[in-house]
Design a protein around this motif. Structure first.
Motif, mmCIF file in Angstrom:
data_model
loop_
_atom_site.group_PDB
_atom_site.id
_atom_site.type_symbol
_atom_site.label_atom_id
_atom_site.label_comp_id
_atom_site.label_asym_id
_atom_site.label_seq_id
_atom_site.Cartn_x
_atom_site.Cartn_y
_atom_site.Cartn_z
ATOM 1 N N PHE A 16 1.190 -1.255 0.567
ATOM 2 C CA PHE A 16 0.187 0.216 0.242
ATOM 3 C C PHE A 16 0.815 1.075 0.119
ATOM 4 C CE2 PHE A 16 -2.633 3.014 1.562
ATOM 5 C CZ PHE A 16 -3.513 3.177 1.575
ATOM 6 N N VAL A 17 1.345 1.693 0.542
ATOM 7 C CA VAL A 17 2.613 2.393 1.078
ATOM 8 C C VAL A 17 3.922 2.720 0.048
ATOM 9 C CG1 VAL A 17 5.038 3.821 2.238
ATOM 10 C CG2 VAL A 17 2.689 2.524 3.194
ATOM 11 N N ALA A 18 4.081 1.498 -0.210
ATOM 12 C CA ALA A 18 5.641 1.581 -1.682
ATOM 13 C C ALA A 18 3.932 2.103 -3.217
ATOM 14 C CB ALA A 18 5.329 0.109 -1.874
ATOM 15 N N TYR A 66 0.715 22.692 -14.332
ATOM 16 C CA TYR A 66 0.191 21.683 -13.223
ATOM 17 C C TYR A 66 -1.348 21.965 -12.553
ATOM 18 C CZ TYR A 66 5.110 20.536 -12.889
ATOM 19 O OH TYR A 66 6.486 20.321 -13.329
ATOM 20 N N ARG A 67 -2.063 22.705 -13.110
ATOM 21 C CA ARG A 67 -3.117 22.773 -13.330
ATOM 22 C C ARG A 67 -4.244 21.241 -13.174
ATOM 23 N NH1 ARG A 67 -5.045 27.218 -16.512
ATOM 24 N NH2 ARG A 67 -3.768 27.760 -15.342
ATOM 25 N N GLY A 68 -4.875 21.604 -12.283
ATOM 26 C CA GLY A 68 -5.730 20.275 -11.341
ATOM 27 C C GLY A 68 -5.024 18.971 -10.940
ATOM 28 N N MET A 69 -3.781 19.628 -10.953
ATOM 29 C CA MET A 69 -2.930 18.643 -9.735
ATOM 30 C C MET A 69 -3.067 17.958 -8.894
ATOM 31 S SD MET A 69 1.080 17.859 -9.871
ATOM 32 C CE MET A 69 1.336 19.381 -8.155
ATOM 33 N N CYS A 70 -3.881 18.658 -7.799
ATOM 34 C CA CYS A 70 -4.374 18.531 -6.243
ATOM 35 C C CYS A 70 -4.836 17.502 -6.751
ATOM 36 C CB CYS A 70 -4.881 19.821 -6.295
ATOM 37 S SG CYS A 70 -3.718 20.758 -6.317
ATOM 38 N N ALA A 71 -6.212 17.087 -7.771
ATOM 39 C CA ALA A 71 -7.218 15.969 -7.555
ATOM 40 C C ALA A 71 -6.147 14.366 -7.553
ATOM 41 C CB ALA A 71 -8.432 16.059 -8.990
ATOM 42 N N PRO A 72 -5.432 14.728 -9.000
ATOM 43 C CA PRO A 72 -4.669 13.360 -8.892
ATOM 44 C C PRO A 72 -3.650 13.159 -7.781
ATOM 45 C CG PRO A 72 -4.218 14.790 -10.318
ATOM 46 C CD PRO A 72 -5.795 15.187 -9.556
ATOM 47 N N THR A 77 -2.527 8.509 -3.593
ATOM 48 C CA THR A 77 -2.006 6.952 -3.213
ATOM 49 C C THR A 77 -2.939 5.797 -2.858
ATOM 50 O OG1 THR A 77 -0.818 9.298 -1.957
ATOM 51 C CG2 THR A 77 -0.932 6.818 -0.634
ATOM 52 N N PHE A 78 -4.045 6.152 -2.383
ATOM 53 C CA PHE A 78 -4.966 5.034 -2.564
ATOM 54 C C PHE A 78 -5.217 4.585 -3.751
ATOM 55 C CE2 PHE A 78 -9.200 3.103 -2.110
ATOM 56 C CZ PHE A 78 -8.931 2.541 -1.542
ATOM 57 N N MET A 122 -13.729 2.887 -11.404
ATOM 58 C CA MET A 122 -14.493 2.822 -10.223
ATOM 59 C C MET A 122 -14.051 3.552 -9.090
ATOM 60 S SD MET A 122 -17.404 1.107 -11.124
ATOM 61 C CE MET A 122 -18.162 1.704 -9.096
ATOM 62 N N LEU A 123 -13.318 4.537 -9.007
ATOM 63 C CA LEU A 123 -12.255 5.067 -7.981
ATOM 64 C C LEU A 123 -11.603 6.371 -9.375
ATOM 65 C CD1 LEU A 123 -10.798 6.761 -5.202
ATOM 66 C CD2 LEU A 123 -9.341 5.097 -6.518
ATOM 67 N N LEU A 124 -11.259 5.668 -10.269
ATOM 68 C CA LEU A 124 -10.163 6.833 -11.562
ATOM 69 C C LEU A 124 -11.252 7.591 -12.332
ATOM 70 C CD1 LEU A 124 -7.594 7.500 -12.706
ATOM 71 C CD2 LEU A 124 -7.927 5.765 -14.223
#
Length: 314
Positions: A16-18, A66-72, A77-78, A122-124
């Motif tokens: 998970f962390v890696a 880099y606009r919108g980078m915060c969302a992805p 991580t998850f 489903m997440l992406l």
């Protein structure tokens, strides 16, 4: 305070962390090229990637890349951790052999990749919807942050709106992930024979195998990605496309079949850089968290078997 030591003591905890570190490395390294890809895919855009890059920097500044980078980045991580963990579980589930010592065959790797791609969509899908709309905001528009934009989409279009493009995302990601993991495992084994079993390879092997895996996954699904980007980017108050088939038909009719590969060069360059970083960060993080424990365990078991065979033969 005892959570993290216990969490990292589990194999899936380290995965998970890696996976999270790998995903973050990929987003940061390739996001500017991803912004170019999205803008190149939009209707009636005939400029080259270089001219588009120069125009964005001149008129909007480098930060626009880099606009919108915060969302992805916030979800990566998850998401990436789940991708690697689901792939590991499925590859073992599809492997009918009784030996846990040998890596799964390439057929199982491909099947696990297809299943992983379908599940992670489903997440992406909502993340990419928000990312695409943020990337298409210009300096003169009324900009919104990712949270405000997500709330606005849900208010106007409901849950269906935030998951717009889910079907085409599944159609894109399922075969793409099959090609992705198959190419990585095959290439790393060719570059560093025996590394799939020993878990040891050079940084160059990680970067090249990861990069080629990313290229293979994009080449096999790129036309579907163009359709997905257009469906998710369009204004739903006045939609131009009524669905996947309609978007494909109108895009080809108005701009020719070449539109389905517009921005492919940028996507391939980004894919090699991003996925090389993802797999390198993933493998290195696993080694930092896990050390050579698994490799030593395998070596110890093999030595024990060899000693047992020698004892019986004598």
């Amino acid at each position: 305070m005892d959570f993290w030591p216990e969490f990292l003591a589990k194999s899936w905890g380290r995965e998970f962390v890696a996976g999270g570190f790998g995903g973050m490395a990929g987003v940061v390294s390739g996001y500017p090229l991803d912004t170019l890809r999205i803008r190149l895919q939009q209707p009636n855009n005939t400029t080259s990637a270089f001219n588009l890059l120069r125009g964005i920097i001149t008129s909007e500044g480098p930060s626009a890349l880099y606009r919108g980078m915060c969302a992805p980045l916030a979800s990566v991580t998850f998401q990436n951790a789940m991708v690697f963990q689901v792939y590991a579980v499925l590859s073992r589930a599809f492997d009918s052999s009784t030996s846990n010592m040998d890596p799964p065959p390439f057929k199982c790797v491909a099947m696990a990749g297809v299943g992983t791609g379908a599940l992670q969509s489903m997440l992406l899908s909502p993340v990419e919807l928000i990312k695409i709309r943020l990337q298409l905001q210009s300096s003169n528009s009324n900009r919104q942050g990712p949270i405000k934009l997500a709330k606005d989409i849900i208010r106007r279009e409901g849950l269906r709106g935030i998951y717009r493009g889910l079907v085409i995302t599944v159609l894109r990601d399922a075969p793409a992930h099959g090609a992705y993991f198959s190419t990585y495992e095959y290439t790393r084994e060719k570059l560093h024979v025996g590394c799939r079993k020993s878990g040891e390879e050079s940084l160059t092997t990680m970067l090249v195998a990861g990069g080629l895996a990313g290229v293979a996954s994009w080449v096999c699904c790129y036309p579907l990605d163009v359709v997905k980007s257009r469906l998710q980017a369009q204004d739903q108050s006045q939609p131009k496309y009524q669905g996947i088939v309609d978007c494909f038909r109108k895009s080809v009719r108005d701009e020719g079949y070449s539109v389905l590969f517009r921005g492919l060069g940028t996507a391939v360059a980004r894919a090699f850089m991003v996925n090389g970083a993802i797999f390198a960060a993933y493998e290195i993080t696993l080694r930092l968290l896990f050390g050579n424990h698994e490799t030593k365990q395998i070596d110890t078991e093999e030595e024990g078997l060899q000693k047992e065979m020698l004892t019986k033969s004598s």
